[in-house]
Design an enzyme around this catalytic site. Structure first.
Site, PDB file in Angstrom:
ATOM      1  N   VAL A 113     -30.953 -20.188  -3.306  1.00 11.06           N
ATOM      2  CA  VAL A 113     -31.986 -20.676  -2.397  1.00 11.06           C
ATOM      3  C   VAL A 113     -32.372 -22.066  -2.902  1.00 11.06           C
ATOM      4  O   VAL A 113     -32.732 -22.222  -4.062  1.00 11.06           O
ATOM      5  CB  VAL A 113     -33.221 -19.748  -2.428  1.00 11.06           C
ATOM      6  N   THR A 114     -32.166 -23.043  -2.088  1.00  8.82           N
ATOM      7  CA  THR A 114     -31.749 -22.996  -0.699  1.00  8.82           C
ATOM      8  C   THR A 114     -30.245 -23.257  -0.582  1.00  8.82           C
ATOM      9  O   THR A 114     -29.679 -23.931  -1.435  1.00  8.82           O
ATOM     10  CB  THR A 114     -32.505 -24.060   0.138  1.00  8.82           C
ATOM     11  N   VAL A 117     -29.223 -27.025  -0.657  1.00  8.04           N
ATOM     12  CA  VAL A 117     -29.399 -27.821  -1.874  1.00  8.04           C
ATOM     13  C   VAL A 117     -28.913 -27.037  -3.098  1.00  8.04           C
ATOM     14  O   VAL A 117     -27.983 -27.438  -3.774  1.00  8.04           O
ATOM     15  CB  VAL A 117     -30.874 -28.263  -2.059  1.00  8.04           C
ATOM     16  N   CYS A 118     -29.528 -25.890  -3.355  1.00  3.46           N
ATOM     17  CA  CYS A 118     -29.267 -25.153  -4.596  1.00  3.46           C
ATOM     18  C   CYS A 118     -27.919 -24.438  -4.603  1.00  3.46           C
ATOM     19  O   CYS A 118     -27.384 -24.152  -5.677  1.00  3.46           O
ATOM     20  CB  CYS A 118     -30.383 -24.138  -4.834  1.00  3.46           C
ATOM     21  N   THR A 119     -27.388 -24.115  -3.445  1.00  5.13           N
ATOM     22  CA  THR A 119     -26.121 -23.391  -3.360  1.00  5.13           C
ATOM     23  C   THR A 119     -24.935 -24.330  -3.163  1.00  5.13           C
ATOM     24  O   THR A 119     -23.902 -24.176  -3.808  1.00  5.13           O
ATOM     25  CB  THR A 119     -26.158 -22.362  -2.204  1.00  5.13           C
TER      26      THR A 119
END
Length: 190
Positions: A113-114, A117-119
Site C-alpha cells: 500500500v499503495t 507508489v509502495c508496490t
C-alpha cells in the site's frame, strides 16, 4: 512458456507498508477489503511456512503503524520488520534488499500500500533483478482508481504477474484436500 506454480517450498511473501495511515489514503478499494486480503496472505504464509518480510515507512508520521493483526499472526516477522526512513522504493533500502535476498527464494509474492507508489517500484526492481514476481493487486490499492490502473498496467508490462488473494491462495494450496489446503480454505472463508 510453461506454467510453474508458486508453492510454500519455492516462494516468499513481501508485505510492504500495510500501515493504517497509508491505507486510509486509498480510494480504489475499501480499507476493510485491503486489510482482509493482507491478513489472509499473512495467515497463508504462516500455514505454509513461507519466508515473509514485512516493512513499513515512517511509522511515527502520517503513515502510522503497521496493522496490529500482523504482529499477532506473524510475531517474529513483525518484530524483525524493516522500518524504512522514507525510502520510497523498499528495494533501495539495504536492510530490506538484504532481507529479501536472505529468503533464498526467486519467486516472490508482493503486496503493498499503495500500489501506485509502495508496490510498483520494488516490483519493477525485483523483476529487473531476475525475480519472478506476483503482485496481489487486491491486497493493496491507490489514492484513485486511475492511479491503481496505471500502476498495475506498468507492472504487468514490465513482466510482473498480477493476481488476487483468492487466486494466489488457490495456487499455493494446489489441493484443498491436503492438511494445509484445508487450513487455507478456512482462512479464505473466515
Amino acid at each position: 512458456m510453461t506454467f510453474q506454480r508458486f508453492t510454500g517450498e519455492n516462494a516468499a511473501l513481501l508485505l510492504i507498508d500495510h500501515q493504517v495511515g497509508t491505507m486510509g489514503w486509498v480510494t480504489s478499494t475499501t480499507f476493510e477489503e485491503m486489510k482482509r486480503n493482507a491478513l489472509i496472505l499473512a495467515k497463508a504464509a504462516k500455514i505454509l511456512k513461507l519466508p515473509t518480510v514485512l516493512t513499513s515507512s515512517m511509522e511515527d508520521a502520517a503513515q502510522g503503524p503497521l496493522l496490529s493483526e500482523l504482529e499477532t499472526i506473524l510475531p517474529s516477522e513483525f518484530a524483525a520488520r524493516i522500518q524504512r526512513v522514507g525510502i520510497v522504493n523498499a528495494m533501495d533500502d539495504e536492510q530490506f534488499a538484504s532481507a529479501v535476498q536472505a529468503t533464498g527464494r526467486k519467486r516472490l509474492i508482493l503486496a503493498g500500500v499503495t500500489n501506485d507508489v509502495c508496490t510498483v517500484y520494488p516490483a519493477l526492481s525485483l523483476v529487473s533483478q531476475g525475480y519472478e514476481v506476483q503482485v496481489v493487486a487486491d491486497a493493496g490499492g491507490s489514492p484513485t482508481k486511475m492511479a491503481d490502473d496505471i500502476a498495475l498496467r506498468r507492472m504487468e508490462r514490465a513482466g510482473v504477474t498480477l493476481t488476487t488473494t483468492n487466486q494466489l491462495v488457490a495456487e499455493l494450496a494446489g489441493s484443498w484436500s491436503t492438511p494445509e489446503g484445508g487450513q487455507l480454505v478456512e482462512v479464505l472463508m473466515g
